[in-house]
Enzyme design. Structure first.
Site, PDB file in Angstrom:
ATOM      1  N   CYS A  39     -25.998  60.450  19.462  1.00  0.00           N
ATOM      2  CA  CYS A  39     -26.967  60.927  20.460  1.00  0.00           C
ATOM      3  C   CYS A  39     -26.298  61.507  21.706  1.00  0.00           C
ATOM      4  O   CYS A  39     -26.626  62.613  22.159  1.00  0.00           O
ATOM      5  CB  CYS A  39     -27.952  59.815  20.826  1.00  0.00           C
ATOM      6  SG  CYS A  39     -27.231  58.390  21.688  1.00  0.00           S
ATOM      7  N   HIS A  85     -29.630  55.063  24.154  1.00  0.00           N
ATOM      8  CA  HIS A  85     -30.002  56.297  23.451  1.00  0.00           C
ATOM      9  C   HIS A  85     -30.371  57.371  24.464  1.00  0.00           C
ATOM     10  O   HIS A  85     -30.887  57.076  25.549  1.00  0.00           O
ATOM     11  CB  HIS A  85     -31.182  56.060  22.503  1.00  0.00           C
ATOM     12  CG  HIS A  85     -31.458  57.234  21.610  1.00  0.00           C
ATOM     13  ND1 HIS A  85     -30.634  57.592  20.571  1.00  0.00           N
ATOM     14  CD2 HIS A  85     -32.467  58.156  21.610  1.00  0.00           C
ATOM     15  CE1 HIS A  85     -31.109  58.669  19.969  1.00  0.00           C
ATOM     16  NE2 HIS A  85     -32.211  59.034  20.581  1.00  0.00           N
ATOM     17  N   HIS A  87     -32.970  65.226  19.416  1.00  0.00           N
ATOM     18  CA  HIS A  87     -31.999  64.130  19.520  1.00  0.00           C
ATOM     19  C   HIS A  87     -31.376  63.837  18.159  1.00  0.00           C
ATOM     20  O   HIS A  87     -31.847  64.297  17.118  1.00  0.00           O
ATOM     21  CB  HIS A  87     -32.664  62.871  20.085  1.00  0.00           C
ATOM     22  CG  HIS A  87     -33.632  62.210  19.138  1.00  0.00           C
ATOM     23  ND1 HIS A  87     -33.821  60.846  19.095  1.00  0.00           N
ATOM     24  CD2 HIS A  87     -34.469  62.717  18.192  1.00  0.00           C
ATOM     25  CE1 HIS A  87     -34.730  60.536  18.189  1.00  0.00           C
ATOM     26  NE2 HIS A  87     -35.140  61.652  17.629  1.00  0.00           N
TER      27      HIS A  87
END
Length: 334
Positions: free
Chosen positions: A247, A295, A307
């Site tokens: 990510c 994240h 993402h």
């Protein structure tokens, strides 16, 4: 009598059913799939923790190397001053021999020399100033050496955390594999097919959404454009392109393409840029999830982000509310 016989028969049937019924029913494929996904998300979170530790380790290592270089220069200065003081001693000896003042000079504690008022008469004011420089240089080197030791301890702690978080990420994936290994071959193939079909569907939807996106300019537009080109690429721990991503690796490279330097860590990225409310998001804002943060994605508008989700998944466009147990906790603008 008849009633007693009937009750006994019903009791026997009930006991028989209890004995035949399994103590715990085997989990369904859906339950196994949900558990595997949860472990994959936990693995991704641990991997981001490792990335944060890696970033800190890099900063600390560079700082430590700088301090070591400073200590080396200070050591050279101290050596030069020691040689200069040695020259002073030779001159004093030629002039009249070694007196008490010079015995103090060559003692292990130069401050003893300076504290003796009578000793200052043995050398000129210039020589006294040279000795004071020596003392100050020695103190600076001692202070720098202590700083080196402190930073070295921090480096070792960061290394330990990085290894622990990396091991945790691998352990979570191992647990997921252990769950899958308990299924039959047919069941594993069924789950793999379902997962592949879902990823293919997400990719098709994401590519359609990417084609429809337009009108975003500046740094935000450049970052989004880069990230959208990676749709369909696989998630891999610690990867930052050009075909695999995690990510924060994706967001780092996306903003690098826009001329902004970011570290490879969601938690570290969350400390940079300008903080913005999650209620006033604009395309290009980085959105962060989890407590602690584990994240990050790039907001593209319409309540959606691009993402790299987790192991077993691919880069995609998804709603902000799809992170499950990881709530949206903040956003930054660059």
């Amino acid at each position: 009598m008849y009633r007693r016989i009937l009750l006994s028969a019903l009791l026997a049937i009930a006991l028989g059913v209890g004995l035949l019924a399994p103590a715990h029913a085997a989990p369904s494929l859906a339950e196994v799939q949900a558990k595997v996904r949860m472990l994959e998300e936990d693995a991704a979170a641990a991997a981001e923790g490792a990335q944060e530790a890696k970033v800190k380790l890099g900063v600390l290592t560079r700082t430590l190397n700088g301090i070591k270089a400073k200590a080396e220069v200070q050591g050279q200065t101290l050596s030069a001053l020691q040689k200069s003081l040695g020259t002073i001693a030779i001159e004093q000896y030629k002039a009249g021999g070694l007196g008490q003042s010079l015995e103090l000079l060559f003692s292990s504690d130069p401050t003893l020399y300076l504290s003796s008022a009578g000793s200052l008469d043995a050398i000129s004011r210039g020589k006294s100033a040279q000795l004071r420089k020596y003392q100050a240089a020695q103190q600076r080197l001692s202070a720098t050496t202590l700083t080196v030791n402190d930073k070295l301890a921090l480096v070792k702690a960061a290394e330990k955390k990085f290894k622990a978080q990396s091991a945790m990420a691998q352990e979570k994936l191992a647990q997921a594999e252990a769950l899958l290994s308990k299924l039959t071959k047919a069941e594993r193939e069924r789950l793999a097919k379902l997962a592949a079909e879902q990823e293919d569907a997400d990719q098709a939807t994401s590519q359609a959404a990417a084609r429809a996106l337009s009108g975003i300019s500046g740094r935000a537009g450049s970052a989004i454009k880069f990230a959208l080109k990676q749709i369909g690429d696989r998630y891999v721990f610690g990867a930052a392109g050009l075909i695999n991503w995690d990510c924060s690796g994706l967001t780092m490279r996306a903003y690098q393409a826009a001329g902004v330097s970011l570290p490879h860590s969601s938690a570290a990225q969350a400390r940079l840029g300008k903080s913005v409310s999650t209620k006033t998001l604009k395309p290009g804002d980085l959105v962060f999830f989890g407590r602690p943060i584990s994240h990050v994605g790039i907001y593209i508008g319409g309540g959606k982000m691009v993402h790299a989700p987790r192991p077993g998944s691919r880069v995609k466009i998804a709603p902000l509310g799809t992170m499950g147990r990881k709530p949206l906790v903040g956003a930054r603008r660059f």
